[in-house]
Write a protein that holds these residues in place. Structure first.
Motif, PDB file in Angstrom:
ATOM      1  N   ARG A 149      -5.111   7.775   4.815  1.00 59.64           N
ATOM      2  CA  ARG A 149      -5.793   8.371   2.650  1.00 59.64           C
ATOM      3  C   ARG A 149      -4.153   7.238   2.048  1.00 59.64           C
ATOM      4  O   ARG A 149      -5.230   6.720   0.402  1.00 59.64           O
ATOM      5  CB  ARG A 149      -5.655   8.697   2.675  1.00 59.64           C
ATOM      6  N   ILE A 150      -3.287   7.729   3.087  1.00 64.22           N
ATOM      7  CA  ILE A 150      -1.871   7.352   1.572  1.00 64.22           C
ATOM      8  C   ILE A 150      -1.702   5.345   1.574  1.00 64.22           C
ATOM      9  O   ILE A 150      -1.520   5.002   0.858  1.00 64.22           O
ATOM     10  CB  ILE A 150      -0.091   7.504   2.783  1.00 64.22           C
ATOM     11  N   ARG A 151      -2.928   4.658   3.189  1.00 65.35           N
ATOM     12  CA  ARG A 151      -2.358   3.300   2.560  1.00 65.35           C
ATOM     13  C   ARG A 151      -3.621   2.977   1.457  1.00 65.35           C
ATOM     14  O   ARG A 151      -3.753   1.454   1.247  1.00 65.35           O
ATOM     15  CB  ARG A 151      -2.766   3.229   4.208  1.00 65.35           C
ATOM     16  N   VAL A 152      -4.479   3.474   1.907  1.00 64.49           N
ATOM     17  CA  VAL A 152      -5.915   3.199   0.763  1.00 64.49           C
ATOM     18  C   VAL A 152      -5.232   3.625  -0.821  1.00 64.49           C
ATOM     19  O   VAL A 152      -5.712   2.686  -0.974  1.00 64.49           O
ATOM     20  CB  VAL A 152      -6.852   4.528   1.234  1.00 64.49           C
ATOM     21  N   ILE A 153      -4.567   4.342  -0.990  1.00 63.36           N
ATOM     22  CA  ILE A 153      -3.683   4.750  -2.698  1.00 63.36           C
ATOM     23  C   ILE A 153      -3.024   3.084  -2.753  1.00 63.36           C
ATOM     24  O   ILE A 153      -2.616   2.381  -3.410  1.00 63.36           O
ATOM     25  CB  ILE A 153      -3.233   5.912  -2.235  1.00 63.36           C
ATOM     26  N   PHE A 154      -2.175   2.769  -1.547  1.00 63.96           N
ATOM     27  CA  PHE A 154      -1.752   2.225  -1.450  1.00 63.96           C
ATOM     28  C   PHE A 154      -2.225   0.677  -1.975  1.00 63.96           C
ATOM     29  O   PHE A 154      -1.482  -0.596  -3.102  1.00 63.96           O
ATOM     30  CB  PHE A 154       0.302   1.906  -0.344  1.00 63.96           C
ATOM     31  N   PHE A 155      -3.191   0.020  -1.083  1.00 65.68           N
ATOM     32  CA  PHE A 155      -3.793  -1.096  -1.089  1.00 65.68           C
ATOM     33  C   PHE A 155      -4.440  -1.226  -2.859  1.00 65.68           C
ATOM     34  O   PHE A 155      -4.869  -2.165  -2.745  1.00 65.68           O
ATOM     35  CB  PHE A 155      -4.665  -1.250  -0.512  1.00 65.68           C
ATOM     36  N   ASP A 156      -5.570  -0.268  -2.717  1.00 63.82           N
ATOM     37  CA  ASP A 156      -5.791   0.114  -4.281  1.00 63.82           C
ATOM     38  C   ASP A 156      -4.934  -0.141  -5.041  1.00 63.82           C
ATOM     39  O   ASP A 156      -5.124  -0.663  -6.461  1.00 63.82           O
ATOM     40  CB  ASP A 156      -6.274   1.891  -4.521  1.00 63.82           C
ATOM     41  N   LEU A 157      -3.599  -0.019  -4.946  1.00 59.45           N
ATOM     42  CA  LEU A 157      -2.679  -0.073  -6.537  1.00 59.45           C
ATOM     43  C   LEU A 157      -1.833  -1.401  -6.678  1.00 59.45           C
ATOM     44  O   LEU A 157      -1.892  -1.512  -6.992  1.00 59.45           O
ATOM     45  CB  LEU A 157      -0.849   0.756  -5.935  1.00 59.45           C
ATOM     46  N   LEU A 158      -1.617  -2.074  -4.941  1.00 65.05           N
ATOM     47  CA  LEU A 158      -1.817  -3.472  -4.640  1.00 65.05           C
ATOM     48  C   LEU A 158      -2.773  -4.171  -5.687  1.00 65.05           C
ATOM     49  O   LEU A 158      -2.116  -5.117  -5.979  1.00 65.05           O
ATOM     50  CB  LEU A 158      -1.160  -3.426  -3.327  1.00 65.05           C
ATOM     51  N   GLU A 159      -3.831  -3.974  -5.555  1.00 65.74           N
ATOM     52  CA  GLU A 159      -4.860  -5.058  -5.664  1.00 65.74           C
ATOM     53  C   GLU A 159      -5.291  -3.826  -7.042  1.00 65.74           C
ATOM     54  O   GLU A 159      -6.234  -5.021  -7.933  1.00 65.74           O
ATOM     55  CB  GLU A 159      -6.286  -4.481  -5.347  1.00 65.74           C
ATOM     56  N   GLY A 160      -4.232  -3.566  -8.371  1.00 66.07           N
ATOM     57  CA  GLY A 160      -4.227  -2.984  -9.328  1.00 66.07           C
ATOM     58  C   GLY A 160      -5.793  -2.211  -9.643  1.00 66.07           C
ATOM     59  O   GLY A 160      -5.909  -1.951 -10.907  1.00 66.07           O
ATOM     60  N   HIS A 161      -6.006  -1.291  -8.468  1.00 63.85           N
ATOM     61  CA  HIS A 161      -7.295   0.127  -8.922  1.00 63.85           C
ATOM     62  C   HIS A 161      -6.568   1.042  -9.256  1.00 63.85           C
ATOM     63  O   HIS A 161      -6.474   1.951  -8.445  1.00 63.85           O
ATOM     64  CB  HIS A 161      -8.101  -0.566  -7.027  1.00 63.85           C
ATOM     65  N   SER A 162      -6.462   0.910 -10.573  1.00 63.12           N
ATOM     66  CA  SER A 162      -5.333   2.321 -10.568  1.00 63.12           C
ATOM     67  C   SER A 162      -5.996   3.788 -10.732  1.00 63.12           C
ATOM     68  O   SER A 162      -5.950   4.600 -10.373  1.00 63.12           O
ATOM     69  CB  SER A 162      -4.865   1.651 -11.682  1.00 63.12           C
ATOM     70  N   ASN A 163      -6.853   3.165 -11.018  1.00 64.39           N
ATOM     71  CA  ASN A 163      -7.950   4.738 -10.849  1.00 64.39           C
ATOM     72  C   ASN A 163      -8.052   5.483 -10.216  1.00 64.39           C
ATOM     73  O   ASN A 163      -8.100   6.171  -9.989  1.00 64.39           O
ATOM     74  CB  ASN A 163      -9.387   4.701 -12.526  1.00 64.39           C
ATOM     75  N   LYS A 218       5.698   4.415  -4.316  1.00 61.64           N
ATOM     76  CA  LYS A 218       5.830   5.303  -5.527  1.00 61.64           C
ATOM     77  C   LYS A 218       5.844   4.515  -7.587  1.00 61.64           C
ATOM     78  O   LYS A 218       5.579   5.245  -7.907  1.00 61.64           O
ATOM     79  CB  LYS A 218       7.103   6.198  -5.896  1.00 61.64           C
ATOM     80  N   PHE A 219       6.565   3.559  -6.843  1.00 55.98           N
ATOM     81  CA  PHE A 219       6.994   2.576  -8.383  1.00 55.98           C
ATOM     82  C   PHE A 219       5.513   2.171  -9.440  1.00 55.98           C
ATOM     83  O   PHE A 219       5.097   2.693 -10.373  1.00 55.98           O
ATOM     84  CB  PHE A 219       7.552   1.287  -8.319  1.00 55.98           C
ATOM     85  N   LEU A 220       4.620   2.011  -8.361  1.00 56.78           N
ATOM     86  CA  LEU A 220       2.718   1.663  -8.315  1.00 56.78           C
ATOM     87  C   LEU A 220       2.655   2.392  -8.677  1.00 56.78           C
ATOM     88  O   LEU A 220       2.287   2.534  -9.516  1.00 56.78           O
ATOM     89  CB  LEU A 220       2.243   0.740  -7.579  1.00 56.78           C
ATOM     90  N   LEU A 221       2.283   3.661  -8.933  1.00 56.74           N
ATOM     91  CA  LEU A 221       1.929   5.275  -8.704  1.00 56.74           C
ATOM     92  C   LEU A 221       2.276   6.033 -10.570  1.00 56.74           C
ATOM     93  O   LEU A 221       1.534   6.165 -11.301  1.00 56.74           O
ATOM     94  CB  LEU A 221       1.782   6.176  -7.731  1.00 56.74           C
ATOM     95  N   ALA A 222       2.818   5.424 -10.196  1.00 60.17           N
ATOM     96  CA  ALA A 222       4.277   5.910 -11.455  1.00 60.17           C
ATOM     97  C   ALA A 222       4.041   4.874 -12.592  1.00 60.17           C
ATOM     98  O   ALA A 222       3.559   5.315 -14.086  1.00 60.17           O
ATOM     99  CB  ALA A 222       5.752   5.466 -12.067  1.00 60.17           C
ATOM    100  N   GLU A 223       3.869   3.494 -12.077  1.00 61.21           N
ATOM    101  CA  GLU A 223       2.981   2.826 -13.320  1.00 61.21           C
ATOM    102  C   GLU A 223       1.711   3.181 -13.384  1.00 61.21           C
ATOM    103  O   GLU A 223       1.644   2.477 -14.902  1.00 61.21           O
ATOM    104  CB  GLU A 223       3.014   1.282 -13.105  1.00 61.21           C
ATOM    105  N   ALA A 224       1.113   3.019 -12.816  1.00 64.19           N
ATOM    106  CA  ALA A 224      -0.450   3.860 -12.913  1.00 64.19           C
ATOM    107  C   ALA A 224      -0.665   5.000 -14.091  1.00 64.19           C
ATOM    108  O   ALA A 224      -1.136   4.670 -14.882  1.00 64.19           O
ATOM    109  CB  ALA A 224      -1.118   3.679 -11.905  1.00 64.19           C
ATOM    110  N   TYR A 225      -0.008   6.142 -13.883  1.00 62.77           N
ATOM    111  CA  TYR A 225       0.467   7.030 -14.763  1.00 62.77           C
ATOM    112  C   TYR A 225       0.761   6.491 -16.151  1.00 62.77           C
ATOM    113  O   TYR A 225       0.629   7.010 -17.329  1.00 62.77           O
ATOM    114  CB  TYR A 225       1.098   8.378 -13.920  1.00 62.77           C
ATOM    115  N   GLU A 226       1.934   5.534 -16.226  1.00 66.13           N
ATOM    116  CA  GLU A 226       1.993   5.364 -17.413  1.00 66.13           C
ATOM    117  C   GLU A 226       0.933   4.694 -18.447  1.00 66.13           C
ATOM    118  O   GLU A 226       1.146   4.662 -18.814  1.00 66.13           O
ATOM    119  CB  GLU A 226       3.555   4.407 -17.277  1.00 66.13           C
ATOM    120  N   LYS A 227       0.861   3.394 -17.560  1.00 63.11           N
ATOM    121  CA  LYS A 227      -1.070   3.023 -18.280  1.00 63.11           C
ATOM    122  C   LYS A 227      -1.990   4.209 -18.805  1.00 63.11           C
ATOM    123  O   LYS A 227      -2.193   3.848 -19.768  1.00 63.11           O
ATOM    124  CB  LYS A 227      -1.414   1.733 -17.348  1.00 63.11           C
TER     125      LYS A 227
END
Length: 271
Positions: A95-109, A140-149
């Motif tokens: 599940r963490i891997r899915v989250i990470f790859f969603d972030l890499l793909e720009g699927h923040s929501n 962590k960084f990409l997740l923070a960036e997603a929350y900031e947006k």
């Protein structure tokens, strides 16, 4: 273990020529120069694409990778019949891997939805310990960036500050730590302090000072604190902070306007 075939968007029996074609297409698509607004995401994406290409375009490393991946797949298959804890760990990691790859793909929501579901399911677990160190920090960084947006600044700040704390004393990835400091500063100054009452804004500015920024930036922060004290009618404190600001940057923009206001309230005004 990352599936490099999925990264390059090819199947496992693909030829080297097809791998090269897919690599060229993906590198052009995700090149950081065409993603200036999300450069770190693009850099992370291209790095993993390059790593996948290097591994799969060479016959020797590809054979080694295929063997390792096959072994891992068989091991995971067998482990499905092992202890419940092992199954649980595998589920969290997947599940963490899915989250990470969603972030890499720009699927923040989608990433945030999955992350918050994971928080509900496993409240006391540090999910990111299921990644290697570099992926851990990037995620962590990409997740923070997603929350900031999404303007969820409290969560973004918490994640950014965590990365900053982890990076203290480290000489690695200084550019990333510098960018995180800038993002924390911007959230506190531009997004939170501007709309906050002066008492609360002061707290935000104090947190920015702890980031140990450059003199010019600190001068601006002390000036903003002086403005807060002026609004609170604490004129001596306002003068004190303005003096500190001017000691850091004598030609600080906006200081003269602040001086004029303070002269109206302080007898024997001197600065």
């Amino acid at each position: 273990m990352v599936n490099y075939y999925d990264i390059l968007e090819v199947h496992q029996e693909v030829s080297v020529e097809e791998i090269k074609r897919s690599f060229r297409t993906l590198i052009k698509k995700y090149h950081p120069d065409i993603h200036s607004r999300n450069k770190l995401w693009a850099e992370s994406k291209t790095k993993i694409i390059i790593q996948a290409y290097k591994t799969l375009s060479d016959s020797v490393t590809r054979e080694q990778y295929d063997k390792q991946y096959k072994h891992l797949f068989q091991t995971r298959k067998k482990s499905s019949f092992s202890k419940k804890e092992t199954t649980l760990d595998s589920d969290i990691q997947a599940r963490i891997r899915v989250i990470f790859f969603d972030l890499l793909e720009g699927h923040s929501n989608s990433a945030i939805d999955n992350y918050e579901r994971l928080l509900q399911d496993f409240d006391a677990i540090d999910f990111f310990s299921y990644l290697n160190h570099r992926d851990y920090i990037d995620c962590k960084f990409l997740l923070a960036e997603a929350y900031e947006k999404l303007k969820r600044y409290d969560v973004a700040i918490e994640l950014y500050e965590f990365i900053l704390e982890r990076g203290k004393g480290s000489t690695n990835r200084r550019h990333l730590l510098h960018e995180i400091k800038e993002r924390i500063r911007n959230i506190y100054c531009r997004n939170l302090a501007r709309t906050a009452p002066p008492e609360k804004a002061l707290g935000y500015y104090e947190k920015v000072l702890k980031l140990n920024l450059y003199k010019n930036e600190n001068a601006f922060i002390y000036k903003k604190m002086a403005e807060c004290f002026l609004k609170m009618e604490e004129y001596e404190n306002a003068l004190k902070h303005l003096n500190i600001a001017l000691s850091l940057k004598p030609n600080l923009q906006g200081a003269n306007k602040l001086k004029t206001k303070l002269k109206l309230h302080i007898t024997d005004f001197a600065i």
